[in-house]
Design a protein around this motif. Structure first.
Motif, PDB file in Angstrom:
ATOM      1  N   ALA A   1      10.913  -7.234   6.042  1.00 49.81           N
ATOM      2  CA  ALA A   1      10.306  -6.184   5.117  1.00 49.81           C
ATOM      3  C   ALA A   1      10.896  -6.033   3.765  1.00 49.81           C
ATOM      4  O   ALA A   1      12.394  -6.263   3.629  1.00 49.81           O
ATOM      5  CB  ALA A   1      10.437  -4.912   5.989  1.00 49.81           C
ATOM      6  N   GLN A   2      10.384  -6.077   2.734  1.00 56.26           N
ATOM      7  CA  GLN A   2      10.879  -6.041   1.253  1.00 56.26           C
ATOM      8  C   GLN A   2      10.254  -5.419   0.079  1.00 56.26           C
ATOM      9  O   GLN A   2       8.953  -5.339   0.409  1.00 56.26           O
ATOM     10  CB  GLN A   2      11.250  -7.659   1.076  1.00 56.26           C
ATOM     11  CG  GLN A   2      10.451  -8.516   0.978  1.00 56.26           C
ATOM     12  CD  GLN A   2      11.139 -10.093   1.033  1.00 56.26           C
ATOM     13  OE1 GLN A   2      11.953 -10.207   0.412  1.00 56.26           O
ATOM     14  NE2 GLN A   2      10.503 -10.927   1.634  1.00 56.26           N
ATOM     15  N   ILE A   3      10.518  -5.195  -0.473  1.00 62.83           N
ATOM     16  CA  ILE A   3      10.120  -4.642  -2.057  1.00 62.83           C
ATOM     17  C   ILE A   3      10.235  -5.487  -3.174  1.00 62.83           C
ATOM     18  O   ILE A   3      11.451  -5.793  -3.499  1.00 62.83           O
ATOM     19  CB  ILE A   3      10.397  -3.142  -2.140  1.00 62.83           C
ATOM     20  CG1 ILE A   3      10.286  -2.353  -1.175  1.00 62.83           C
ATOM     21  CG2 ILE A   3      10.163  -2.462  -3.646  1.00 62.83           C
ATOM     22  CD1 ILE A   3      10.873  -0.784  -1.188  1.00 62.83           C
ATOM     23  N   LEU A   4       9.267  -5.652  -3.926  1.00 67.25           N
ATOM     24  CA  LEU A   4       9.444  -6.568  -5.225  1.00 67.25           C
ATOM     25  C   LEU A   4       9.400  -5.592  -6.435  1.00 67.25           C
ATOM     26  O   LEU A   4       8.222  -4.837  -6.514  1.00 67.25           O
ATOM     27  CB  LEU A   4       8.566  -7.571  -5.438  1.00 67.25           C
ATOM     28  CG  LEU A   4       8.376  -8.341  -6.760  1.00 67.25           C
ATOM     29  CD1 LEU A   4       9.797  -8.971  -7.005  1.00 67.25           C
ATOM     30  CD2 LEU A   4       7.222  -9.295  -6.826  1.00 67.25           C
ATOM     31  N   VAL A   5      10.569  -5.449  -7.158  1.00 73.37           N
ATOM     32  CA  VAL A   5      10.316  -4.607  -8.308  1.00 73.37           C
ATOM     33  C   VAL A   5      10.633  -5.672  -9.535  1.00 73.37           C
ATOM     34  O   VAL A   5      11.291  -6.441  -9.817  1.00 73.37           O
ATOM     35  CB  VAL A   5      11.788  -3.719  -8.347  1.00 73.37           C
ATOM     36  CG1 VAL A   5      11.879  -2.837  -9.694  1.00 73.37           C
ATOM     37  CG2 VAL A   5      11.972  -3.074  -7.288  1.00 73.37           C
TER      38      VAL A   5
ATOM     39  N   ALA B   1       5.653  -3.491 -17.973  1.00 73.31           N
ATOM     40  CA  ALA B   1       5.294  -2.271 -17.101  1.00 73.31           C
ATOM     41  C   ALA B   1       6.413  -2.643 -15.990  1.00 73.31           C
ATOM     42  O   ALA B   1       7.062  -3.572 -15.741  1.00 73.31           O
ATOM     43  CB  ALA B   1       4.076  -2.417 -16.373  1.00 73.31           C
ATOM     44  N   LEU B   2       6.547  -1.505 -15.200  1.00 74.70           N
ATOM     45  CA  LEU B   2       7.502  -1.654 -14.063  1.00 74.70           C
ATOM     46  C   LEU B   2       6.591  -1.627 -12.753  1.00 74.70           C
ATOM     47  O   LEU B   2       5.898  -0.427 -12.749  1.00 74.70           O
ATOM     48  CB  LEU B   2       8.532  -0.376 -14.082  1.00 74.70           C
ATOM     49  CG  LEU B   2       9.472  -0.236 -12.869  1.00 74.70           C
ATOM     50  CD1 LEU B   2      10.569  -1.031 -12.712  1.00 74.70           C
ATOM     51  CD2 LEU B   2       9.951   1.138 -12.715  1.00 74.70           C
ATOM     52  N   THR B   3       6.502  -2.733 -11.960  1.00 73.38           N
ATOM     53  CA  THR B   3       5.550  -2.396 -10.888  1.00 73.38           C
ATOM     54  C   THR B   3       6.473  -2.818  -9.680  1.00 73.38           C
ATOM     55  O   THR B   3       7.593  -3.237  -9.336  1.00 73.38           O
ATOM     56  CB  THR B   3       4.530  -3.915 -10.932  1.00 73.38           C
ATOM     57  OG1 THR B   3       5.323  -4.912 -10.901  1.00 73.38           O
ATOM     58  CG2 THR B   3       3.937  -3.894 -12.069  1.00 73.38           C
ATOM     59  N   LEU B   4       6.264  -2.042  -8.634  1.00 72.38           N
ATOM     60  CA  LEU B   4       6.846  -1.831  -7.285  1.00 72.38           C
ATOM     61  C   LEU B   4       5.922  -2.376  -6.302  1.00 72.38           C
ATOM     62  O   LEU B   4       4.672  -1.774  -6.184  1.00 72.38           O
ATOM     63  CB  LEU B   4       7.404  -0.627  -7.004  1.00 72.38           C
ATOM     64  CG  LEU B   4       8.549  -0.309  -8.023  1.00 72.38           C
ATOM     65  CD1 LEU B   4       8.011   0.442  -9.072  1.00 72.38           C
ATOM     66  CD2 LEU B   4       9.387   1.047  -6.997  1.00 72.38           C
ATOM     67  N   ASP B   5       6.102  -3.066  -5.218  1.00 75.67           N
ATOM     68  CA  ASP B   5       5.357  -3.543  -4.270  1.00 75.67           C
ATOM     69  C   ASP B   5       6.101  -3.816  -2.835  1.00 75.67           C
ATOM     70  O   ASP B   5       7.093  -4.267  -3.097  1.00 75.67           O
ATOM     71  CB  ASP B   5       4.480  -4.957  -4.604  1.00 75.67           C
ATOM     72  CG  ASP B   5       3.410  -4.656  -5.529  1.00 75.67           C
ATOM     73  OD1 ASP B   5       2.205  -4.121  -5.185  1.00 75.67           O
ATOM     74  OD2 ASP B   5       3.593  -4.829  -6.704  1.00 75.67           O
TER      75      ASP B   5
ATOM     76  N   LEU C   1       1.776  -3.481   1.832  1.00 78.39           N
ATOM     77  CA  LEU C   1       1.733  -2.035   1.969  1.00 78.39           C
ATOM     78  C   LEU C   1       0.891  -1.208   0.826  1.00 78.39           C
ATOM     79  O   LEU C   1       0.598  -0.077   1.134  1.00 78.39           O
ATOM     80  CB  LEU C   1       2.867  -1.637   2.621  1.00 78.39           C
ATOM     81  CG  LEU C   1       3.640  -2.214   3.531  1.00 78.39           C
ATOM     82  CD1 LEU C   1       4.892  -1.540   3.979  1.00 78.39           C
ATOM     83  CD2 LEU C   1       2.821  -2.453   4.887  1.00 78.39           C
ATOM     84  N   GLY C   2       1.092  -1.937  -0.384  1.00 76.57           N
ATOM     85  CA  GLY C   2       0.867  -1.159  -1.524  1.00 76.57           C
ATOM     86  C   GLY C   2       1.842  -1.003  -2.481  1.00 76.57           C
ATOM     87  O   GLY C   2       3.046  -1.644  -2.317  1.00 76.57           O
TER      88      GLY C   2
END
Length: 246
Positions: A118-122, A127-131, A140-141
């Protein structure tokens, strides 16, 4: 040899994929120069690639310019990759899959290929995007916000007496330059922390955070547990190339 191109809102980055390895070729801010002149200089010594893959988030006019320049330089068509519903280990959460920025999709694929967790890409560019993805590669969005630099530009251009002076990062500012600078950076950090807490609560498990992009350096030290990713979009393009987009 394959040519991989990451065409972002501010910068164009390109790399060579050969013998299951990628080597960075170059990067430049395309808003500051002629696209034709920069690519002529960058690609003058390249041989003929067997394929050219492009991850683009720019407008149709710039994509067309790049497509025509590729035809001139290499006498072949480029493949402009679009985000699918599922491929290279990632299942897209968007109801309209192609509306997920392909840079986000490919970056997640590169992360998942390197560590299935499980991980988040910043990603911090214009722009600043988080996924977020889970350990099975299910997207997950995410969220999109202005990067700190874009926040400062918006404040400077939209107000009469603020300006865009470089400030210092402080918790409570006593001058306008510091207030704008610190407000932009701390807003980004707070958004990342809140998103991380939400994803952890949803999954009920630890969630890693990985950052990529040219805008990370000014605030990365405020998130001591963030990991530094590099060239994730290019690495995702390499995965796409190897898999045939599956």
């Amino acid at each position: 040899m394959k040519l991989l191109v990451d065409f972002g809102n501010t910068r164009l980055k390109w790399a060579i994929w050969k013998d299951a390895k990628h080597s960075m070729g170059g990067v430049f801010a395309h808003a500051d120069t002629s696209l034709e002149a920069a690519l002529s200089s960058n690609w003058a010594a390249l041989g003929q690639p067997e394929a050219i893959l492009v991850a683009s988030v720019v407008n149709a006019e710039l994509e067309q310019q790049l497509s025509e320049l590729i035809k001139v330089h290499f006498d072949c068509e480029a493949e402009f990759v679009r985000s699918p519903a599922a491929a290279i280990g990632i299942r897209n959460a968007y109801a309209e899959p192609a509306r997920l920025g392909v840079d986000r999709f490919l970056g997640l694929a590169a992360l998942h290929a390197s560590a299935q967790r499980a991980q988040i890409l910043v990603s911090c560019g214009t722009a600043l995007t988080l996924d977020a993805i889970d350990a099975e590669g299910r997207h997950l969005g995410g969220l999109i916000a202005p990067s700190p630099a874009l926040m400062r530009s918006a404040v400077g251009s939209g107000t009469a007496r603020v300006g865009e002076e470089h400030g210092e990062l402080v918790e409570i500012a006593t001058c306008t330059a510091d207030a704008v600078w610190s407000g932009s950076v701390l807003s980004a950090v707070a958004l990342i922390e809140r998103f991380h807490a939400t994803v952890v609560a949803r999954l009920g498990a630890p969630v890693a955070v990985v950052g990529d992009g040219g805008g990370l350096e000014e605030w990365m030290h405020l998130l001591p547990n963030i990991e530094r990713g590099r060239d994730l979009v290019v690495r995702g393009l390499a995965l796409w190339s190897e898999s045939g987009g599956r």
